[in-house]
Design a protein around this motif. Structure first.
Motif, PDB file in Angstrom:
ATOM      1  N   HIS A 122       0.839  -1.201   0.000  1.00 46.17           N
ATOM      2  CA  HIS A 122       0.000   0.000   0.000  1.00 46.17           C
ATOM      3  C   HIS A 122       0.875   1.253   0.000  1.00 46.17           C
ATOM      4  N   CYS A 164      -4.779   4.303  -4.231  1.00 50.89           N
ATOM      5  CA  CYS A 164      -3.679   5.266  -4.306  1.00 50.89           C
ATOM      6  C   CYS A 164      -3.661   6.028  -5.627  1.00 50.89           C
ATOM      7  N   LEU A 191      -5.397  -1.907  -3.949  1.00 52.57           N
ATOM      8  CA  LEU A 191      -4.468  -0.940  -3.353  1.00 52.57           C
ATOM      9  C   LEU A 191      -4.115   0.149  -4.367  1.00 52.57           C
TER      10      LEU A 191
END
Lengths: 413, 335
Positions: free
Chosen positions: A154, A215, A211
C-alpha cells in the motif's frame, strides 16, 4: 556518441507503425540517427540502401521485463530497448546501481532499469524511488515475487504514484505459493510436485489492484496467466483502475502437460497452468486485456537447469525467440500483425515513457526488419548464450533480418 | 528356480509372443511407465524368490562379479537394507553410499555425482533422492540399469510391487478388490506408486486423508477420495496405512497427533467397517498410537506388516535379476 552513420534507406518493405496505424509498402529514411521520412520517394544518392522487399519493417521491439541485460540476445531478437528487472546481483535498489545498469547495453541496446520497490527486494523497507527515477529508473518493480505485506505494498503504491512511476508486480500470493513449483492439478499430483492453486494469482491481483485503486497508482502486472486473474484485471479496468497486463510466450503456448518427464526447462514463474487457463490467456490477448507481450528473458546456466525439477531455477531464455513465438498469434488469427507489433513495442514504450515504438518523423531510428514467414527451428545455435527454453527443437516461422539501433545496423541475418 | 525362469523364457510365455522380451525397460523408474503384464511378470518372478529365500540352502549367485551401488541421498533404513540383502543374496558386490558420506554435502552437483558413480562402472545402481524426478534425471546419465528406491513424492516402485505381491499372496488376486490407502497421501510416493499399480491391475482404490493431506485432482488418477475414515473403510478388502511424519504439524497440515489419531487412526471400531477378512498393511516404520492401534499392527491374522518386509527382499531380487539380464548376456534380453 560515435559519429552518425551515413543516411540509410529501407526500401520496399511492408512498413508497419503501430503508433500511427501506417501499414503499407514504403521506404523508410533514416539520417542523423532518427527517422526522417516515410513514403515512396526515392532514396538520396548518398544513402545506403537496404532492400526490404518481402520483409516487414517495424519499430524495434521494446521488451517489457528482462532479467539480464543481454545485448547480443536482444540484437538476435530485434529488440532495441529492454526494461530491466531489478533482480540483479546486487538488486537494483539504489540510485547508483540503477545508473550503472542503465549504461550496460549502450550503444547497442538501451537498457531501462526498474528500481526495486523495497531494499534488497526484501519486501519491508522502501527503496529511494525518487532518486532512482532521477538516475534513470523508468518504473518500480517488486521483482520475481510479490510483496507479502499488504501494508508495505500500500505504501509503495502510494509513494510511487506521487512520482507517477508505474509499479510492475509479480502476481502470486507469496504465502500461498511458498515452496510451490507447479500449479495444483492432475499433472502436479501425478508427478509428486509441490503445487499451489492457480487462484493464488487472482488473490494477488485482487489485492494489488484494490491498493492501486486506493492510491491512484499505475500498476502493471508483468504476467497474467489464469482465467480468474484476467477477470480481476477486466473488472478493475472497467471501474477505472490504471492497470495493465502482460504475458510471456510460455503461458499462451504451453500448459501443465509440458511438465511430463520433469523437464526443468518448463519450470517457469508463474508455473505453467491448465489448458483452460492457457486458452483464457489467448482470449485475453485477443480482447486486449493483455496489452503487453514480453520475453521475460532469463538465461540460466546448465548447472542451474540440469537439476531435479523442484531444485532447478525457474525461467527461460527468450529474447532471441520472442518475435518468432509471438508471430504464432498472428497466424492463429488472435492478433493482427500491427496489433502484435504494438504489444511488442508501442504499448510498452508508452507504459514506461520511452522513446521508440513509433516510426514518426524525429523518432530514434530503432527498427526491426523481419521475414514473417521464414522457417527455422529453435535450437542452441540461435541463442546468444544460455539456451534454456521449453521451445527447444520447435519449428517456428519469422526471422529477424536486421536489427537497427539509432541508425546503426547491429544484426544482419 | 531354474524351472521358473525357463518357463518365463519359453516361447509359450504370452509376453514373449512375437519375440519381444517380457520386460523391455532398461530401468525401473516409475510404475506409471509399466504395462499391467510387465507388472505381473515382475510379480511372478518375485514369487519364485519368496520360496527360494525361505529355503535353507541358497546357492544361486547369478549376480556374482557384478557391482551394485546403493546410492541413498535421503536417509533410509529398511529399503536400503532390503536392497542390500537382495543384492548380496544374488551374489552381487554391494556398495552403499549414504547421504552423510556423499559429496553432495560438499557442494557437488547431482549430475557430477552421477558421472562419478558411472565412472566406477557399476552394473546396477539403486537410487533414492528427496526430489521428485531426480532418479530419472540421474538415470539419463548412467550407463547401467537404475532402480528407483524413492524419488521425492513421486514414486517408490519396489514398495508398490511388494505391496501387490503381499496382497496377491494373501487374497489370491488383486483385480476386483477394494483397497483403502490412508494417511498422508499428499507427501507419499508409496501412495502414488500404489495408485498406479493397483488401478492398472484392476483394484478399486480409495484415498483416505484429511483435506490438508489429500492431493488435489486425485480423481484424475482413478482414485476415490474420502475425508471420513469410517466411510473410507466401509467394505474394503485391504487397508494400507501410511506413516505420518511429525514434521507435518509444523507446516499447519494438522493440529496434533492425538487429534489425527482420533479421526484418522486405525482402530478396531473403524476396522469393523471393513470386510471381516480385511488385510492391514503398513510400509513402515509404524507410529503406534498415531496412525495405527498397536493391537491391530500385531494381529498376525489381519496384519501383513512383517510379510511386506519379507516380500520386499523377493521383489528387489526379482528386479535386480531382470534388469541385469541383458548385461549378463542372457539370451533374448537386450538393454
Amino acid at each position: 556518441m560515435t559519429l552518425a552513420p551515413r543516411p540509410l534507406c529501407l526500401r520496399g518493405g511492408r512498413v508497419i507503425c503501430p503508433a500511427s496505424g501506417h501499414d503499407a509498402v514504403s521506404n523508410v529514411m533514416v539520417a542523423g540517427r532518427v527517422i526522417v521520412g516515410m513514403g515512396d520517394a526515392p532514396p538520396p544518392s548518398d544513402a545506403d540502401v537496404v532492400d526490404c522487399s518481402g520483409l516487414v519493417v517495424a519499430p524495434g521491439l521494446v521488451d517489457a521485463g528482462v532479467f539480464r541485460a543481454d545485448a547480443r540476445a536482444c540484437q538476435l531478437g530485434g529488440i532495441t530497448r529492454a526494461v530491466l528487472m531489478p533482480d540483479q546481483t546486487p538488486p537494483l535498489d539504489d540510485p547508483a546501481l540503477v545508473s550503472f545498469a542503465r549504461g550496460q547495453g549502450k550503444p547497442d541496446v538501451w537498457v531501462h532499469p526498474l528500481v526495486a520497490g523495497t531494499r534488497g527486494l526484501a519486501g519491508s523497507e522502501l527503496a529511494e524511488l525518487g532518486l532512482a527515477r532521477e538516475a534513470g529508473a523508468v518504473g518500480v518493480a517488486t521483482g520475481r515475487a510479490g510483496i507479502a505485506s499488504a501494508q508495505v505494498m500500500h505504501r509503495l503504491l502510494a509513494y510511487a504514484a506521487n512520482f507517477d512511476m508505474v509499479v510492475v508486480v509479480h502476481a502470486e500470493d507469496p504465502a500461498l505459493t511458498e515452496d510451490a513449483v507447479a500449479t495444483e492439478g492432475e499433472y502436479a499430483t501425478r508427478l509428486g510436485l509441490a503445487a499451489a492453486p492457480a487462484f493464488a494469482e487472482a488473490m494477488a491481483i485482487a489485492r494489488d489492484v484494490r491498493l492501486a485503486e486506493a492510491c491512484g497508482a499505475r500498476l502493471h502486472i508483468r504476467q497474467v496467466t489464469t482465467a480468474e486473474g484476467l477477470d480481476e484485471v477486466r473488472a478493475a479496468r472497467a471501474r477505472g483502475v490504471r492497470v495493465t497486463a502482460g504475458v510471456t510466450p510460455g503461458h499462451w503456448m504451453l500448459n501443465e502437460t509440458a511438465l511430463a518427464g520433469f523437464r526443468s526447462f518448463c519450470r517457469l514463474s508463474p508455473p505453467l497452468r491448465c489448458e483452460e487457463d492457457r486458452l483464457a490467456v489467448v482470449e485475453g490477448l485477443r480482447d486486449g486485456t493483455i496489452s503487453v507481450v514480453a520475453s521475460g528473458h532469463d538465461p540460466k546456466s546448465m548447472e542451474a537447469k540440469r537439476q531435479p525439477f523442484a531444485d532447478a531455477a525457474p525461467g527461460m531464455a527468450g529474447a532471441e525467440t520472442l518475435l518468432a513465438l509471438s508471430l504464432s498469434l498472428v497466424r492463429d488469427g488472435v492478433l493482427t500483425l500491427p496489433r502484435l507489433l504494438g504489444a511488442l513495442s508501442t504499448v510498452p514504450a508508452g507504459l514506461f515513457g520511452l522513446a521508440g515504438g513509433s516510426l514518426a518523423m524525429g523518432q530514434p531510428a530503432d527498427l526491426v526488419v523481419f521475414d514473417e514467414g521464414a522457417p527455422w527451428r529453435i535450437g542452441p545455435e540461435r541463442f546468444a548464450g544460455a539456451s534454456n527454453t521449453p521451445f527447444d527443437g520447435l519449428p517456428v516461422a519469422g526471422l529477424v533480418r536486421r536489427t537497427i539501433k539509432g541508425g546503426d545496423i547491429l544484426w544482419s541475418g | 528356480m531354474a524351472e521358473t525362469h525357463s518357463s518365463a523364457h519359453s516361447p509359450a510365455h504370452p509376453a514373449l509372443a512375437g519375440g519381444a522380451h517380457p520386460f523391455p525397460h532398461r530401468h525401473l523408474l516409475a510404475l506409471s511407465a509399466l504395462k499391467p503384464w510387465e507388472v505381473r511378470y515382475l510379480l511372478s518372478e518375485a514369487e519364485a524368490w519368496v520360496d527360494y529365500n525361505r529355503a535353507v540352502s541358497r546357492g544361486d549367485h547369478r549376480l556374482a562379479g557384478m557391482t551394485q551401488i546403493n546410492a541413498f541421498f535421503e536417509p533410509s533404513t529398511r529399503t536400503a537394507l532390503s536392497f542390500e540383502i537382495a543384492g548380496k543374496r544374488l551374489g552381487a558386490d554391494v556398495v552403499n553410499l549414504g547421504v552423510s558420506g556423499s559429496s553432495v554435502k560438499k557442494g557437488e552437483t547431482l549430475l557430477d555425482t552421477a558421472l562419478t558413480l558411472d565412472a566406477m562402472r557399476p552394473d546396477v545402481i539403486v537410487i533414492r533422492h528427496g526430489s521428485s524426478g531426480a532418479v530419472q534425471l540421474i538415470a539419463e546419465k548412467l550407463g547401467c540399469p537404475v532402480l528407483n528406491a524413492g524419488d521425492g513424492r513421486h514414486e517408490h516402485p519396489t514398495q508398490a510391487l511388494l505391496d501387490a505381491l503381499t496382497i496377491r499372496r494373501r487374497k489370491g488376486r488383486i483385480e476386483g478388490l477394494t483397497v483403502a490407502i490412508c494417511g498422508d497421501i499428499l507427501h507419499s510416493r508409496v501412495a502414488r506408486s500404489n495408485f498406479q499399480l493397483l488401478a492398472s491391475l484392476g483394484a478399486k482404490v480409495r484415498a483416505v486423508a484429511p483435506p490438508t493431506l489429500m492431493p488435489p485432482f486425485i480423481e484424475g488418477l482413478g482414485v476415490d477420495p474420502y475425508t471420513d475414515m469410517a466411510a473410507g473403510l466401509d467394505g474394503v478388502d485391504v487397508v494400507m496405512m501410511l506413516r505420518l511424519q511429525t514434521e507435518r504439524m509444523v507446516g499447519a497440515f494438522l493440529p496434533s497427533t492425538r487429534e489425527y489419531f482420533r479421526f484418522f487412526g486405525l482402530t478396531e471400531a473403524r476396522l469393523a467397517r471393513a470386510k471381516p477378512d480385511v488385510l492391514v498393511m503398513h510400509p513402515g516404520p509404524m507410529n503406534r498410537g498415531v496412525e495405527i492401534e498397536s493391537a491391530i499392527a500385531d494381529d498376525i491374522v489381519r496384519s501383513a506388516v512383517t510379510e511386506q518386509v519379507e516380500m520386499g527382499v523377493a521383489v528387489r531380487m526379482a528386479c535386480l535379476d531382470v534388469l541385469t539380464r541383458a548385461r549378463r548376456g542372457i539370451s533374448g534380453w537386450t538393454a
